[in-house]
Design a protein around this motif. Structure first.
Motif, mmCIF file in Angstrom:
data_model
loop_
_atom_site.group_PDB
_atom_site.id
_atom_site.type_symbol
_atom_site.label_atom_id
_atom_site.label_comp_id
_atom_site.label_asym_id
_atom_site.label_seq_id
_atom_site.Cartn_x
_atom_site.Cartn_y
_atom_site.Cartn_z
ATOM 1 N N VAL A 15 4.166 -7.319 5.965
ATOM 2 C CA VAL A 15 3.701 -5.969 5.624
ATOM 3 C C VAL A 15 4.309 -4.996 6.623
ATOM 4 O O VAL A 15 4.288 -5.244 7.835
ATOM 5 C CB VAL A 15 2.162 -5.877 5.655
ATOM 6 N N TRP A 16 4.848 -3.911 6.106
ATOM 7 C CA TRP A 16 5.527 -2.908 6.925
ATOM 8 C C TRP A 16 4.958 -1.528 6.603
ATOM 9 O O TRP A 16 4.423 -1.304 5.520
ATOM 10 C CB TRP A 16 7.027 -2.908 6.642
ATOM 11 N N ALA A 17 5.088 -0.603 7.549
ATOM 12 C CA ALA A 17 4.567 0.751 7.328
ATOM 13 C C ALA A 17 5.504 1.774 7.953
ATOM 14 O O ALA A 17 6.140 1.518 8.983
ATOM 15 C CB ALA A 17 3.174 0.897 7.936
ATOM 16 N N ARG A 44 0.427 6.912 6.401
ATOM 17 C CA ARG A 44 1.591 6.041 6.269
ATOM 18 C C ARG A 44 1.752 5.502 4.849
ATOM 19 O O ARG A 44 0.781 5.403 4.095
ATOM 20 C CB ARG A 44 1.475 4.842 7.221
ATOM 21 N N VAL A 46 2.672 2.014 3.129
ATOM 22 C CA VAL A 46 2.650 0.599 3.492
ATOM 23 C C VAL A 46 3.313 -0.218 2.391
ATOM 24 O O VAL A 46 3.048 -0.015 1.198
ATOM 25 C CB VAL A 46 1.197 0.116 3.716
ATOM 26 N N SER A 106 0.003 4.036 -0.235
ATOM 27 C CA SER A 106 0.270 5.143 0.674
ATOM 28 C C SER A 106 -0.906 6.098 0.737
ATOM 29 O O SER A 106 -1.589 6.315 -0.266
ATOM 30 C CB SER A 106 1.518 5.914 0.219
ATOM 31 N N ALA A 123 9.863 2.786 4.869
ATOM 32 C CA ALA A 123 9.076 1.556 4.818
ATOM 33 C C ALA A 123 9.817 0.471 4.053
ATOM 34 O O ALA A 123 9.863 -0.693 4.477
ATOM 35 C CB ALA A 123 7.712 1.830 4.184
ATOM 36 N N LEU A 367 3.696 -4.582 10.505
ATOM 37 C CA LEU A 367 2.282 -4.680 10.897
ATOM 38 C C LEU A 367 1.900 -6.131 11.216
ATOM 39 O O LEU A 367 2.529 -7.063 10.744
ATOM 40 C CB LEU A 367 1.390 -4.143 9.787
#
Length: 367
Positions: A15-17, A44, A46, A106, A123, A367
């Motif tokens: 998972v990235w943000a 953010r 995500v 988001s 992202a 994350l």
């Protein structure tokens, strides 16, 4: 992420943000090779993602409540263009981009001038780089994300938004030289100074892609050519005064003075004189209103009401024609200023604005 499990039946690989941004000062200077001073928001976008074995990408967006699938033969439009554009630009740069299954959520408001598109691009880019183990240094990523928006999605933005979303640091504003792409992280602890940055989403919709943004950029480029300089960053006010075309003169005057306001703001912040940046913010808004002509009645009303209620400075942030206003206020006066703006909007029959306090956050991260 539960949404990923619901969509695909398995846990994601990661998972990235990446954040939205506000621009403290420096509007429409980025594509003129100038200076900007944005900072990342806590809000953010995500992205949860997993690699797939085939060269296609399946993406579900919670905000759009829609799933799309595309491969390298598809041309994608709508919100999906910002995702497909990232895949495209990475491929164009020579990277072997992995196929993926993606879910996007988001809390960056759409159409508010807070760079929801850059947050999405940043992202997705960060996720695909990690999923594919791609050798792409962080300082080279904003230019690719910008190209995805320029050349694929068709929005001729400068590099500020993607730089803020990827390269920002918590508790700091990002001082970016848009020519050299050098950055300096400027401490911006407004709370320690007893202050707050109040963001007021005016709910006036943006209309960038209708051509106004592109028209401003074209006029600036024409003015630079008329002055014989590479970009308006290289012009002076005395040079601008010689421009024969009055529209070019106004646009160029905004850019030249705005660049100086960024430099002056940075100098004050380096010395910890946060309250004193207020008049520079207000002067920036006046220049956007009168010389660059990108404000609308809602944002002008918000600025006037905030200043009348005691804000040290206030300005529209973002590309213009709607969106948000920033107000530098005492930390115990946020409710008072927000109420004053709401009352002014009600008196004019505008949609009620939505205020929130912005605290500088980090850039794109896993994350």
């Amino acid at each position: 992420m539960k949404q990923f499990v619901a969509a695909y039946g398995t846990e994601p690989d990661g998972v990235w943000a990446a954040p939205g941004r506000v621009n403290l000062i420096g509007e429409h200077t980025d594509y003129n090779d100038g200076f900007v001073l944005p900072f990342a928001l806590p809000q953010r976008t995500v992205v949860a993602a997993s690699r797939s074995d085939t060269p296609e990408w399946t993406v579900w967006s919670e905000q759009a409540d829609e799933q799309i699938t595309f491969d390298l033969s598809n041309r994608v439009s709508g919100w999906g263009a910002y995702v497909a554009g990232v895949v495209w630009v990475l491929r164009e740069a020579g990277f072997d981009v992995p196929g993926a299954r993606v879910v996007i959520t988001s809390d960056v408001p759409l159409g508010a001038g807070l760079s929801s598109s850059a947050a999405l691009e940043s992202a997705v880019l960060t996720a695909l780089v990690d999923l594919g183990g791609l050798d792409l240094p962080v300082d080279e990523r904003p230019a690719l994300a910008q190209r995805a928006e320029n050349d694929y999605a068709g929005m001729p933005c400068g590099i500020m938004d993607q730089s803020a979303s990827i390269r920002s640091r918590e508790g700091h504003a990002l001082f970016l030289d848009c020519r050299s792409l050098e950055v300096e992280h400027i401490p911006f602890d407004v709370a320690a100074a007893g202050l707050a940055v109040l963001v007021i989403d005016t709910k006036a919709p943006h209309r960038h892609v209708t051509g106004e943004y592109a028209a401003r950029r074209a006029t600036c480029e024409e003015a630079a050519r008329a002055l014989g300089v590479p970009a308006l960053r290289d012009a002076t006010l005395s040079m601008v005064a010689e421009l024969a075309d009055p529209v070019q003169q106004r646009r160029a005057r905004h850019v030249v003075t705005e660049d100086q306001r960024v430099l002056d703001t940075v100098a004050l912040l380096r010395e910890g004189r946060v309250r004193e940046i207020g008049p520079l913010m207000t002067a920036s808004h006046t220049s956007m209103r009168d010389d660059f002509e990108i404000t609308v009645p809602e944002v002008d009303t918000a600025v006037e009401a905030a200043l009348s209620a005691g804000a040290y400075g206030a300005r529209m942030t973002g590309g213009g024609f709607g969106g948000c206003v920033l107000a530098l206020v005492d930390s115990d006066a946020t409710d008072k200023v927000a109420s004053a703006v709401a009352e002014a909007f009600a008196a004019r029959g505008y949609i009620p604005p939505e205020p929130f306090v912005a605290v500088p956050g980090p850039g794109a991260v896993r994350l």
